[in-house]
Write an enzyme that holds these catalytic residues in place. Structure first.
Site, PDB file in Angstrom:
ATOM      1  N   GLU A 452       0.832  -1.207   0.000  1.00 39.31           N
ATOM      2  CA  GLU A 452       0.000   0.000   0.000  1.00 39.31           C
ATOM      3  C   GLU A 452       0.866   1.256   0.000  1.00 39.31           C
ATOM      4  O   GLU A 452       0.503   2.273  -0.587  1.00 39.31           O
ATOM      5  CB  GLU A 452      -0.955  -0.004   1.205  1.00 39.31           C
ATOM      6  CG  GLU A 452      -1.910  -1.209   1.260  1.00 39.31           C
ATOM      7  CD  GLU A 452      -2.718  -1.429  -0.015  1.00 39.31           C
ATOM      8  OE1 GLU A 452      -2.936  -0.461  -0.769  1.00 39.31           O
ATOM      9  OE2 GLU A 452      -3.117  -2.580  -0.264  1.00 39.31           O
ATOM     10  N   HIS A 455       1.662   2.287  -3.472  1.00 45.55           N
ATOM     11  CA  HIS A 455       0.612   3.131  -4.064  1.00 45.55           C
ATOM     12  C   HIS A 455       0.741   4.567  -3.548  1.00 45.55           C
ATOM     13  O   HIS A 455       0.601   5.528  -4.302  1.00 45.55           O
ATOM     14  CB  HIS A 455      -0.779   2.619  -3.669  1.00 45.55           C
ATOM     15  CG  HIS A 455      -1.178   1.337  -4.338  1.00 45.55           C
ATOM     16  ND1 HIS A 455      -1.154   1.157  -5.701  1.00 45.55           N
ATOM     17  CD2 HIS A 455      -1.657   0.168  -3.824  1.00 45.55           C
ATOM     18  CE1 HIS A 455      -1.588  -0.065  -5.998  1.00 45.55           C
ATOM     19  NE2 HIS A 455      -1.890  -0.684  -4.879  1.00 45.55           N
TER      20      HIS A 455
HETATM   21 ZN   LIG Z   1      -2.622  -2.675  -4.686  1.00 47.22          ZN
END
Ligand SMILES: [Zn+2]
Length: 664
Positions: A452, A455
């Site tokens: 994450e 991202h």
């Molecule tokens: Zn992802």
């Protein structure tokens, strides 16, 4: 310099969304009524500046729905999601706006646009065409109806899944049945029960972590059956009719827009090429993975018999015997390993150290800033030279009202054009520690956090002025490339050495444990890749329906079975872990027709990792190359060209299969 405008977590979201839509409508009206001929500034730039208040309200609403859901929030969703969809259509299908954009496109060569401006103009034009602006009035009217109905069905899918996930939690009377679970898992099960006994809550998406640990085969079976029963056992929260109607409506919409299926429509806007190329990629990975899984099944069957059970090997046995084999092979014990992963150190000495080594980023905790919940941490992110890059929030613990799984979201997307810095959050579901105890993470939690964070970096490193094409606003089949790449960095020996040490003694993680964690990708590959390709092929099947083609609600099970059969993936001991009725990612999430993105991103990840290793690993020079060519560029560059330029390699499935130990 762009400034931070902090989110107001106390907003009353219903009225704020209303006000945001009203403001946005007025802004769009002003653009539509602007002077003719249009200019880039009075049309595209103005569209990019419009809707700021709605953007922030929608993002807060998304975060509230995902992390702090209550009956009132779900009611607001049911009311607002269809209206927000209608608002997007009203704005997206305004013929006056389209006329202005079409005129700019026709005159693009005389406009002297730079690469970013050309990209954002092209994006707006494609968005409008794909939203149906070129349809005749009857077609547009039907499209609006379809979109409104789809928004309502999506909300219904989520509601049903939420109810089913809660209702199917497994009650356990005696502690002895939980034999094999770790201390924290037992504590969590005890807390989940109101008074006596224990409750094993179901997690999303599909894999129930307790299956790896429970010695009691009967309880494993109950847990598996509960997990796969969600939304497909009759009753008022059955999702079979919901998914059948969603798929049929998406096919109809694709037909209205001139495509043969929703998958064709979705993939036309991606980087993987065509439906044919996607299915071929999945079939190649699926064949390699299922061949390896068949061999693995024989070993687990032998272990099952050796335990005195009768066959056959069942889907609720696989995670248990696979975990046992993994522990025996590497002599690892995950409960012991968790003692080495303290949340604060994984964040500070793991995530932040990697981001500093590669990109020169600096993270400073901001205890003075408000957060949506006292558990949420927030950091100011700056470049090495002190330039502001935005804020990062991390929301670590599982609690009531939070959807399962982990994700990245943002309260504000990066938008230098309007002076807006990204406000990015990472949401996890790790078990809250008892008072005074350190927050410990499983090795899987650590990898998810790095994923994450990948991202989040894609947002924080964005240097594109126009929000529509900045940060993660790229083709959705390359969105998972940075996240998978950073996930893999989590277990590199030179990274893990910085953040993994025993919470009490400070002792570092043994070399054998580090090796075991690195073997994870190979150990789990036959099972995970078989299931992953089955899920992606199921998505292709649903979204490969032609306009007018439908699946009856009572034929959903048979439809799923046929997909597995057709691709040689019907391994009874693997099973389908993500039935359509709880396949959130494609029925109420961002990946309808593009769930293959995880495989495609893994292809890109594997060649990037090869390159990184050859070039000396986590250096500033390598990070700068990734940052300049890809992470900062949003959709302004062709992402596949960027990966080619960084790595000097052509994307192909070979390195990915090799990395997973599936290369035959
Ligand atoms: Zn992802």
């Amino acid at each position: 310099m762009p400034a931070l405008s902090l989110p107001d977590f106390g907003l009353d979201l219903g009225p704020e969304l209303e006000a945001g839509m009203a403001e946005h409508r007025a802004e769009i009206e002003a653009i539509a009524a602007g002077p003719w001929p249009p200019t880039f500034a009075d049309t595209i730039e103005a569209l990019e500046r419009a809707g700021g208040r709605l953007h922030l309200a929608e993002r807060l609403f998304e975060d509230t729905s995902g992390s702090r859901s209550t009956p009132a929030v779900r009611e607001l969703e049911a009311e607002m999601l269809p209206r927000l969809a209608a608002h997007r259509d009203a704005v997206g299908l305004d013929p006056r706006i389209f006329a202005r954009i079409a005129d700019l496109v026709a005159r693009r060569h005389e406009l002297e646009l730079d690469a970013e401006q050309a990209c954002v103009l092209d994006r707006y034009h494609r968005d409008l065409v794909r939203a149906g602006v070129a349809l005749d009035p009857a077609g547009q009217a039907r499209l609006r109806e379809v979109n409104a109905r789809l928004a309502a069905l999506t909300a219904q899918f989520r509601r049903n899944l939420h109810e089913e996930t809660a209702a199917l939690a497994v009650r356990v009377e005696k502690a002895a049945e939980l034999d094999g679970l770790s201390e924290p898992m037992i504590d969590a099960a005890a807390r989940a029960a109101d008074h006596d006994g224990f409750v094993l809550k179901l997690s999303l998406p599909s894999n129930q972590p307790a299956l790896e640990h429970l010695h009691d085969r009967g309880l494993r079976e109950r847990l598996w059956r509960a997990s796969v029963a969600r939304g497909r056992r009759g009753g008022e929260h059955d999702n079979r009719a919901t998914v059948a109607e969603i798929a049929a409506l998406r096919a109809e919409r694709a037909g209205l827009l001139g495509f043969g299926s929703h998958a064709e429509y979705a993939i036309a806007d991606q980087t993987a090429g065509s439906v044919g190329a996607v299915v071929e990629l999945l079939a190649t990975v699926g064949a390699a993975a299922s061949t390896a899984a068949r061999a693995e099944a024989e070993r687990h069957t032998a272990a099952l018999f050796a335990d005195g059970h009768s066959g056959p090997l069942e889907p609720w046995d696989w995670p248990y015997y696979a975990a046992r084999e993994r522990r025996a092979r590497h002599a690892v014990d995950e409960a012991r390993l968790a003692q080495f992963f303290v949340l604060d150190r994984v964040i500070g000495d793991g995530l932040f150290a990697v981001a500093e080594a590669l990109y020169g980023l600096v993270f400073v905790a901001r205890h003075d800033l408000l957060t949506p919940d006292p558990d949420v941490g927030v950091w100011a992110v700056t470049d090495a030279d002190g330039g502001d890059r935005g804020l990062l929030y991390i929301d670590p613990f599982a609690h009531d009202g939070k959807q399962g799984g982990a994700w990245m979201g943002s309260y504000a997307d990066p938008a230098p054009l309007v002076g807006r810095l990204p406000l990015v959050y990472v949401t996890l579901n790790i078990e809250r520690p008892a008072d005074g105890a350190p927050a410990l993470m499983s090795p899987l939690d650590v990898r998810i956090l790095f994923h994450e964070f990948g991202h989040a970096l894609h947002m924080l490193l964005s240097d594109v002025a126009y929000p529509r094409v900045a940060g993660i606003n790229v083709a959705s089949d390359v969105v998972e490339f940075p996240s998978k790449l950073h996930e893999s960095l989590a277990v590199r020996p030179d990274v893990i050495a910085r953040y993994a040490s025993h919470h009490a003694t400070g002792e570092p993680l043994a070399e054998a444990d580090v090796a075991a964690l690195n073997a994870y990708v190979r150990d789990g590959a036959p099972y995970i890749s078989t299931q992953g390709t089955a899920n992606a092929l199921l998505d292709q099947a649903w979204h490969g329906l032609a306009p007018g083609e439908t699946v009856a609600p009572d034929a959903v099970d048979a439809f799923e079975a046929a997909v597995l059969e057709r691709h040689g993936l019907a391994l009874p001991a693997v099973g389908l872990n993500c039935h359509s009725t709880f396949f959130m990612h494609v029925f109420a999430g961002p990946y309808p027709g593009t769930h293959y993105s995880y495989s495609w991103a893994a292809v890109l990840e594997a060649i990037a990792l090869q390159w990184l290793d050859e070039q000396g690993g986590l250096t500033r020079a390598n990070g700068q190359r990734l940052r300049e060519a890809f992470l900062s560029r949003g959709a302004v560059v062709d992402p596949i060209d960027a990966v080619r330029a960084i790595t000097g390699r052509e994307p192909s499935v070979g390195p990915m299969l090799e990395r997973r130990g599936l290369a035959g």
